[in-house]
Every structure is written in structure tokens, then in C-alpha cells.
Design a protein around this motif. Structure first.
Motif, PDB file in Angstrom:
ATOM      1  N   PHE A 205      37.690  50.071  43.806  1.00 42.25           N
ATOM      2  CA  PHE A 205      37.899  49.006  42.822  1.00 42.25           C
ATOM      3  C   PHE A 205      36.775  48.003  42.995  1.00 42.25           C
ATOM      4  N   HIS A 206      36.569  47.177  41.970  1.00 41.75           N
ATOM      5  CA  HIS A 206      35.477  46.224  42.046  1.00 41.75           C
ATOM      6  C   HIS A 206      35.983  44.841  42.424  1.00 41.75           C
ATOM      7  N   VAL A 207      35.235  44.149  43.293  1.00 39.33           N
ATOM      8  CA  VAL A 207      35.671  42.834  43.782  1.00 39.33           C
ATOM      9  C   VAL A 207      35.891  41.831  42.648  1.00 39.33           C
ATOM     10  N   SER A 208      35.116  41.975  41.555  1.00 39.70           N
ATOM     11  CA  SER A 208      35.213  40.979  40.483  1.00 39.70           C
ATOM     12  C   SER A 208      36.583  40.988  39.806  1.00 39.70           C
ATOM     13  N   ASP A 209      37.345  42.093  39.954  1.00 32.19           N
ATOM     14  CA  ASP A 209      38.707  42.109  39.403  1.00 32.19           C
ATOM     15  C   ASP A 209      39.589  41.078  40.108  1.00 32.19           C
ATOM     16  N   LEU A 210      39.281  40.796  41.374  1.00 31.39           N
ATOM     17  CA  LEU A 210      40.118  39.892  42.169  1.00 31.39           C
ATOM     18  C   LEU A 210      39.566  38.482  42.236  1.00 31.39           C
ATOM     19  N   ALA A 211      38.265  38.396  42.402  1.00 32.28           N
ATOM     20  CA  ALA A 211      37.592  37.095  42.477  1.00 32.28           C
ATOM     21  C   ALA A 211      36.124  37.324  42.174  1.00 32.28           C
ATOM     22  N   PRO A 212      35.639  36.841  41.033  1.00 34.36           N
ATOM     23  CA  PRO A 212      34.199  36.975  40.757  1.00 34.36           C
ATOM     24  C   PRO A 212      33.399  36.377  41.921  1.00 34.36           C
ATOM     25  N   ASP A 213      32.315  37.061  42.286  1.00 37.08           N
ATOM     26  CA  ASP A 213      31.552  36.654  43.464  1.00 37.08           C
ATOM     27  C   ASP A 213      30.583  35.539  43.089  1.00 37.08           C
ATOM     28  N   ASP A 214      31.142  34.364  42.872  1.00 32.73           N
ATOM     29  CA  ASP A 214      30.376  33.250  42.341  1.00 32.73           C
ATOM     30  C   ASP A 214      31.087  31.970  42.745  1.00 32.73           C
ATOM     31  N   LYS A 215      30.297  30.985  43.180  1.00 32.39           N
ATOM     32  CA  LYS A 215      30.931  29.801  43.781  1.00 32.39           C
ATOM     33  C   LYS A 215      31.749  28.967  42.803  1.00 32.39           C
ATOM     34  N   THR A 216      31.566  29.144  41.509  1.00 32.30           N
ATOM     35  CA  THR A 216      32.419  28.419  40.558  1.00 32.30           C
ATOM     36  C   THR A 216      33.527  29.325  40.017  1.00 32.30           C
TER      37      THR A 216
END
Ligand code: GTR
Length: 388
Positions: A157-168
Motif C-alpha cells: 500500500f502507499h503511505v500517502s493513503d494514510l498520511a501524505p508525506d508533506d509537512k502541511t
């Protein structure tokens, strides 16, 4: 600002002779000073204490409750990969307080292996193309054909499904279900969210007759490798953990201050760890834990860690030492590690469970060489008397 950044980069060092003398916190002394002499005391007293310390000081809390979870099959192809495998794509949706989050899981299951089958689950932090269900892209980062040919199911699965990898934007994922996590200094952020996602996939595997949920390895590279360690520490249903080039705040000892340091990771990626972790910027020795204790939380389950020779940023030696310092906890279970006293030579894999390690020639990446050893280690783990 620019100058500050420059100075920060300069502060990272790669000189073994400059590693300061340090004393690691003792996994086998409880908070009240009591020595931990057996697996029972470890499990009842010390393990929960250490887990709590990691939650409070580094990765944040791990919410375990939600209103409901649903698994919807999006696509099923019993003759994928030219007939070698079944492809199943599933949408896992978790609901809480009127909000929901969905994880899209890609899964291949070998057609010629007895079912239920053991599985690798990758927490994918790279381009989604790496886990292409159509196999137009075949990436060494997730060599699905290789796993299938070896009799393993492989999922991602891709991490962005849970939390986009971005500080905002990291808040625009599973954290919408748990807004209270953002109000507290020990609240979870992105790495915790990715690990939480792996646990929800495990919720699904338990209901999936194709998969032997008692034989699932959670795998991650780099930031994904940090999340894989945390997932295995928090969720003891994972039978095996594979952490590839996970480095600082992953498998490498922080107190060595070699390569990436806490101050740097917290500055570049303020959305990965909880607020409390920022207190340890340039104060590694003040941490009540070090990363060998994270490995210890995975005991007695097998763990395989890797590094790459051109990736000093992730401190290969500090990773190896972390495993060495966790051996004492495996011993409580009567498990002997085969790790030598010094790190093995480049490309030499120690792949005897419970603790495996190699330092591959090359750069920061996850390759076919790495996967070939993951597969061998997973096989050995399964054939032994251990958890997997
Ligand atoms: C780097 C970061 C590392 C590691 C890596 C990656 O920039 O400093 O801790 O996580 O990214 O994920 O590839």
C-alpha cells in the motif's frame, strides 16, 4: 536561514573516530530498577514500559479503536502474471466519528503454492509505479514476480493513503479520524500513521483465506523502514520485520551521532515524529531509549535489517550494533543470534533467524539483492520453531 541550513548539514559527520563515547539505556532494567531476567517479566513489565517510552518520545500514540472497518474487492484476476498468480485489489476503509480513510491494497498470491500462503507486505514510500498491479512496470523495489516464484504472496500500500508525506498535508489522511492526536505532544504523525495503516492491512489479512496471517512480514525501505519497525513493535501479529536502510530513528543507534541526526530529521521532516521528539535535537543522550530497544520490542519475532555501503547517512555500523544490543532480549526467549561481533563484510548476509543483517554494495535503495535475502530469511524463519 540558508546559513543555518548549511551549518546543519555540516553538523552531520561520517568519521568513526568522532563517534562520542556513549552509554545505552538498558533494556533489561525496569524503570523501578528491577533486573529483567526472564521473558515473563519482559512481557509483563519492561516491554510495555519501553513501548510507552517510544510512543511518548518518538513515534506518538497508536490509536487502536475505530467504529468500523470494511474490505471491498476492487478487482480480482485469478490469471494475473501470465497465470502464475491471483491479483486482488482491495479497498480497506476505516470509519470513526463520521470520518473515513481508505487504503488501497495490491496483492498477488501464487497459484502454485498451497494456500493459505505467507506474505510480504510493503509500506511503499516511493512512486506508486513500483507496485504496478498491471505489471507494465516491474520494479526491483517490489519484485512481485520473484516473491510469487518463491511461493510467497506479496502486497503493498502507499503511505500517502494514510498520511501524505508533506509537512502541511500529512494531516489529510487517517489523522482526520483522530484529530485529538494533533492536540498532544505525544500524538502520532506521519510515521505512526503509516504503521497504523500496516496494522489495518493485517486486520484484513486475518479475514482473507488466501493469506496465512500468522506468517506476514512487514517490509519497508528508509522512511518506510522506520514505519515497518514501528508497525512490528506496536502490532505483534506481524511475524517478521524487514527494515531496509532505515537509518536514523529507524534501526540505527541515535547516540552514535553518525550520519543523519535527530536534529536534522526533525528539521527536514517535522511531520514524521511527535512533538516531544524535538526536545532531543542535539541531545541524543537525554533520550530514555535508543533504537536497540525498538528492535527488542520485536523479539522474539525475527528481524532482518540492511544497509548499503554508499549510504553512510543511514549509519550501517550503528544499525548492526543496534541488533547486537537487542540480542540480550532474544536470549530471554532462548534464541541465539548468529550475528558476529563485528559487522559482516560487504554483501555477506547473516541470514539465520532471529536476527539477520547485510550491508549491500551500492547506494540507498532496495534491490533484487536485498529481496533475495529477505526471501531466504523469511523461509528460514518459517521453517524454524520460531514465531513465523
Ligand atoms: C532522507 C531521510 C532519511 C530517509 C530517507 C528516505 O532524506 O533523511 O531518514 O528516510 O530520506 O526515506 O529515503
Amino acid at each position: 536561514m540558508l546559513l543555518a541550513c548549511f551549518l546543519n548539514v555540516q553538523a552531520q559527520q561520517y568519521d568513526e573516530s568522532k563517534v562520542p563515547a556513549y552509554t545505552l539505556p538498558d533494556p533489561l532494567t525496569a524503570a523501578d530498577g528491577r533486573p529483567v531476567k526472564n521473558a515473563r517479566t519482559w512481557e509483563k513489565i519492561r516491554r510495555p514500559e519501553i513501548l510507552r517510552l517510544f510512543e511518548d518520545n518518538i513515534y506518538g500514540q497508536m490509536p487502536r479503536t475505530f467504529d468500523s472497518i470494511r474490505f471491498a474487492v476492487l478487482r480480482e484476476d485469478p490469471r494475473a502474471m501470465e497465470g502464475k498468480a491471483l491479483l486482488k485489489e482491495t479497498k480497506i476503509t476505516v470509519y470513526r466519528s463520521g470520518q473515513s480513510v481508505s487504503i488501497q491494497l495490491v496483492l498477488f498470491v501464487p497459484n502454485n503454492a498451497p494456500r493459505p500462503v505467507p506474505a510480504f507486505l510493503l509500506i511503499n514510500n516511493r512512486d506508486k509505479k513500483n507496485t504496478d498491479p498491471d505489471r507494465k512496470t516491474k520494479s526491483p523495489f517490489w519484485p512481485a514476480e520473484m516473491a510469487i516464484d518463491s511461493g510467497f504472496a506479496i502486497a503493498a500500500f502507499h503511505v500517502s493513503d494514510l498520511a501524505p508525506d508533506d509537512k502541511t498535508n500529512y494531516v489529510n489522511g487517517m489523522l482526520r479520524l483522530y484529530p485529538e492526536q494533533l492536540q498532544t505532544d505525544n500524538g502520532m504523525k506521519a510515521i505512526g500513521a503509516w504503521a497504523w495503516g500496516a496494522a489495518r492491512v493485517m486486520d484484513y489479512f486475518i479475514t482473507e483465506p488466501l493469506i496465512d496471517a500468522k506468517k506476514v512480514a512487514v517490509v519497508g525501505h528508509s522512511r518506510g523502514g522506520k514505519a515497518a519497525l514501528w508497525a512490528a513493535a506496536e502490532d505483534q501479529r506481524f511475524a517478521l520485520c524487514i527494515t531496509n536502510c532505515s537509518g536514523n530513528s529507524g534501526a540505527a543507534l541515535a547516540r552514535r551521532q553518525f550520519g543523519e541526526r535527530i536534529s536534522r530529521i526533525n528539521t527536514t521532516f517535522p511531520h514524521w515524529f511527535n512533538n516531544n521528539y524535538k526536545k532531543y535535537n542535539d541531545r541524543e543522550n537525554a533520550l530514555p531509549v535508543d533504537q536497540h530497544m525498538l528492535i527488542a520490542l520485536i523479539a522474539p519475532r525475527p528481524l532482518y535489517a540492511t544497509n548499503a555501503t554508499k549510504d553512510l547517512w543511514a549509519d550501517p555500523k550503528g544499525t548492526f550494533l543496534s541488533l547486537k544490543h537487542a540480542e540480550q532480549v532474544y536470549r530471554l526467549y532462548g534464541l541465539r543470534s548468529s550475528l558476529p561481533d563485528e559487522p559482516p563484510a560487504m554483501n555477506v548476509a547473516v541470514e539465520v533467524p532471529p536476527l539477520g543483517y547485510h550491508n549491500r554494495e551500492g547506494k540507498h535503495d532496495m534491490t533484487l539483492f536485498d529481496w533475495a535475502h529477505f526471501i531466504r530469511f523469511a523461509r528460514k524463519s518459517m521453517n524454524s520453531r520460531m514465531a513465523m
